[in-house]
Design an enzyme around this catalytic site. Structure first.
Site, short mmCIF file in Angstrom:
data_model
loop_
_atom_site.label_atom_id
_atom_site.label_comp_id
_atom_site.label_asym_id
_atom_site.label_seq_id
_atom_site.Cartn_x
_atom_site.Cartn_y
_atom_site.Cartn_z
N HIS A 142 -7.23 5.28 -6.31
CA HIS A 142 -7.69 4.79 -5.00
C HIS A 142 -7.13 3.43 -4.63
O HIS A 142 -7.19 3.04 -3.47
CB HIS A 142 -9.21 4.76 -4.93
N GLY A 143 -6.62 2.67 -5.58
CA GLY A 143 -6.11 1.35 -5.23
C GLY A 143 -5.64 0.64 -6.48
O GLY A 143 -5.24 1.29 -7.43
N ALA A 144 -5.75 -0.67 -6.43
CA ALA A 144 -5.21 -1.43 -7.54
C ALA A 144 -6.19 -1.50 -8.71
O ALA A 144 -5.85 -1.30 -9.86
CB ALA A 144 -4.84 -2.82 -7.07
N SER A 172 0.86 -1.18 0.00
CA SER A 172 0.00 0.00 0.00
C SER A 172 0.90 1.23 0.00
O SER A 172 2.09 1.12 0.29
CB SER A 172 -0.88 0.00 1.24
#
Lengths: 506, 158
Positions: free
Chosen positions: A429-431, A410
């Site tokens: 926001h993420g993967a 992260s």
């Protein structure tokens, strides 16, 4: 949907920089503004493959590729600037996931769309720091993981353990983290390090259906399932020493706790109810969209206002939810190490929302404007000196928490001035999923995934065995690619990299 | 106190559903000898995604009612009611749903349905995947009585 050959479609896409592409008007009908998406070479290939697949002759049913969805959003009434696709973009309902769009509040035609927020309203990530180091935790890692798993209710059908009745819920919906503070679950300074200070003031629980409240009540203080998690992480790399020290991160090996969860059944029901209401409003006000999934209503309409007030209540629910789990995590650590959470320095570094719509001031064409900014699978990333970020981060820019997936790293980023100008202060926001859940389950082996986790030194506690394959790192885009693209494009800046050592999931 | 059920009520239906690919979520595909059966199967398909459905015994029942303004919205609300049954009191997970009243033509679209199962209990029922919401996304309803084809496709958000 416009039917064209893949080669013809490509004529509407133009490379702007090594990390961004322009989507020209005409790619989808009635586009009011252009689209833009941010990718690096690897992610670019995924984006274009998705488009090519959708252009195959004889394609029926299925779903729209992310680029098409970004363009459909650009056709919504009242949109300003650009419809933005972040590097983790993938196909969603109406809006792509990893899509942000801003609407001019002063334009009477402007709309608000629950699809631009998502079902899991105020799904977000919270990061706690500790003063423990890797060597303090390693000997008790398994027990600590088990203890966290025992403290935090996870998975489908689990119920919250924080005592709650209907009256408490009403108050929590209205007060957000002020409720958690009053009830003694959090520390006063937690609020400071939270978007909106953990409370949206326009929340109105009376606009929320009884149905949503009934679904929400037993689930408050539960993690949920799917991609939600609580992780014990260790600082792996510090890119920006100064920014990290402002966040209380001093060196490699320091232990943190990350919580990724949202508004649970409460938010899901608020979104479902709003979608039903808005279908009616669209017919009445003759709002035309390219995709039936883009249900929306004028911001000024009764439906629009009601949604914003109930969405705010759901946002408050999510903050109380993450706060309750913060409390439980602090308890788990305190018991294990025989020290008070205070002495373990378990402060909230920051808490971000990545499914939300907010009223913000931005500069459009050189003029200040009040906008309703939708961020679906996108995180706010405000630059240094922005008035809405806490005093501790005034000089560094807002911390942006990017959660990886099970077993992957992260990141903590900080907001930049360039991001403020280009993407209305938004980043990834993420993967973002790459494989479908069914495909993951077919292609990946349960024991294989677990063995890999063990090899990487990750303790894992998962309520549902199916989830192990569905959430395996192979099922996702590489979060490092996503974050590096944001960094290279300048829309946010890398500060810290974290590696999981224990994962708790639904 | 357990409810009493007739032998007929305890008989479980055949499995006439499957799960299809979707990037972030899952698509339920159900079929049957009538549209009514396809609806019932679709409901079971959703419950079977939340746990291993073989572990669910029939111990209690509940009745639900769903109303729509067209066939798609009827399906949407039908599944939403079932999800609601599971999400709060009585936390019912069902292995059988029997539609007792099915109006899917003309002005009124309405379903009355009896749902059989038991309270979801951690430890007894393995935790599957949580269903967040029902969606209209790529919803397809095949209703061709002349060809005896009745199929439903629904994406659920998970």
């Amino acid at each position: 949907m416009v039917v064209r050959q893949y080669a013809q479609e490509l004529e509407y896409l133009e490379r702007l920089t090594p990390h961004s592409w322009r989507i020209k008007k005409g790619f989808q009908p009635n586009m009011n503004v252009e689209g833009i998406f941010y990718v690096n070479q690897t992610l670019e290939k995924l984006m274009f493959d998705e488009l090519r697949n959708a252009c195959r002759p004889g394609m029926v049913g299925g779903f729209l590729p992310g680029v098409k969805q970004i363009a459909n959003v650009a056709a919504l009434p009242g949109i300003v600037g650009k419809s933005v696709g972040l590097p983790d973009v993938h196909s969603g309902y109406g809006f792509a996931i990893g899509n942000m769009a801003a609407f001019d509040i002063d334009n009477p035609d402007s709309i608000v769309s629950p699809g631009g927020v998502g079902f899991d309203i105020n799904c977000g990530v919270r990061l706690l720091r500790t003063n423990l180091m890797l060597e303090d935790v390693l000997p008790v890692k398994e027990q600590l993981a088990q203890s966290l798993f025992d403290h935090i209710p996870v998975g489908v059908g689990s119920k919250g353990i924080i005592p709650m009745n209907a009256k408490d819920l009403e108050e929590a919906l209205e007060m957000g983290m002020d409720w958690s503070l009053r009830e003694g679950y959090i520390w006063a300074e937690d609020k400071e390090h939270c978007e909106e200070y953990g409370r949206m003031l326009n929340a109105d629980p009376s606009k929320v259906s009884l149905r949503a409240k009934k679904r929400g009540l037993p689930q408050l203080g539960t993690l949920g399932a799917g991609n939600h998690y609580a992780e014990i992480q260790v600082v792996e790399e510090i890119f920006d020493k100064w920014a990290a020290s402002k966040m209380g991160i001093e060196e490699q090996g320091q232990i943190c706790v990350m919580i990724h969860s949202g508004s649970r059944g409460f938010g899901h029901q608020v979104a479902t109810d709003a979608l039903v209401q808005m279908e009616k409003a669209m017919k009445r006000d003759n709002i035309e969209t390219n995709d039936r999934q883009l249900a929306c209503a004028r911001i000024s309409s009764q439906e629009g206002q009601d949604y914003l007030k109930s969405m705010a209540a759901a946002a408050n629910f999510a903050w109380v939810n993450r706060s309750s789990m913060t409390f439980l995590s602090r308890q788990a650590f305190a018991k294990k190490f025989g020290m008070a959470p205070d002495d373990l320095d378990m402060h909230v570094i920051y808490d971000v929302s990545h499914n939300i719509a907010k009223v913000e001031e931005h500069i459009v064409d050189g003029k200040p404007k009040t906008l309703l900014v939708h961020r679906k699978g996108s995180t706010r990333a405000f630059p240094p000196h922005h008035p809405l970020i806490p005093v501790d981060y005034q000089l560094t820019g807002q911390p942006v928490l990017i959660g990886g997936t099970m077993g992957t790293c992260s990141y903590v980023l900080t907001g930049t001035e360039q991001g403020m100008l280009e993407t209305f202060g938004s980043t990834c926001h993420g993967a973002g999923r790459a494989l479908s859940r069914a495909k993951s389950r077919r292609n990946l082996d349960y024991t294989e995934v677990l063995r890999k986790m063990e090899y990487m030194g990750i303790s894992i506690r998962v309520a549902s065995p199916k989830l192990v394959m569905e959430e395996a790192p192979e099922s996702y885009k590489n979060v490092t690619d996503v974050v590096n693209t944001c960094h290279a494009a300048g829309i946010s800046k890398k500060a810290i990299k974290l590696r999981p050592i224990a994962v708790i999931k639904g | 106190m357990n409810e009493m059920f007739s032998q007929e009520e305890l008989v479980l239906p055949q499995c006439k559903y499957e799960y299809l690919d979707h990037t972030a979520d899952v698509q339920l595909h159900s079929w049957g000898d009538s549209l009514k059966e396809a609806f019932e199967q679709c409901g079971i398909a959703m419950f079977a995604y939340m746990t291993e459905i073989e572990t669910v015994e029939i111990k209690e029942s509940a009745e639900i009612e769903a109303i729509g303004h067209d066939i798609e919205s009827l399906l949407f609300h039908f599944l939403d009611e079932l999800l609601f049954l599971f999400s709060c009191e009585p936390y019912l997970i069902c292995s059988k749903v029997t539609i007792t009243e099915f109006m899917c033509e003309g002005e009124e679209f309405k379903i009355k349905c009896k749902c059989y199962g038991e309270e979801f209990t951690l430890g007894k029922h393995p935790q599957g995947t949580e269903v967040k919401a029902i969606t209209y996304s790529a919803m397809q309803i095949v209703n061709e009585p002349d060809k005896n084809r009745f199929e439903l496709f629904v994406i659920i958000d998970i």
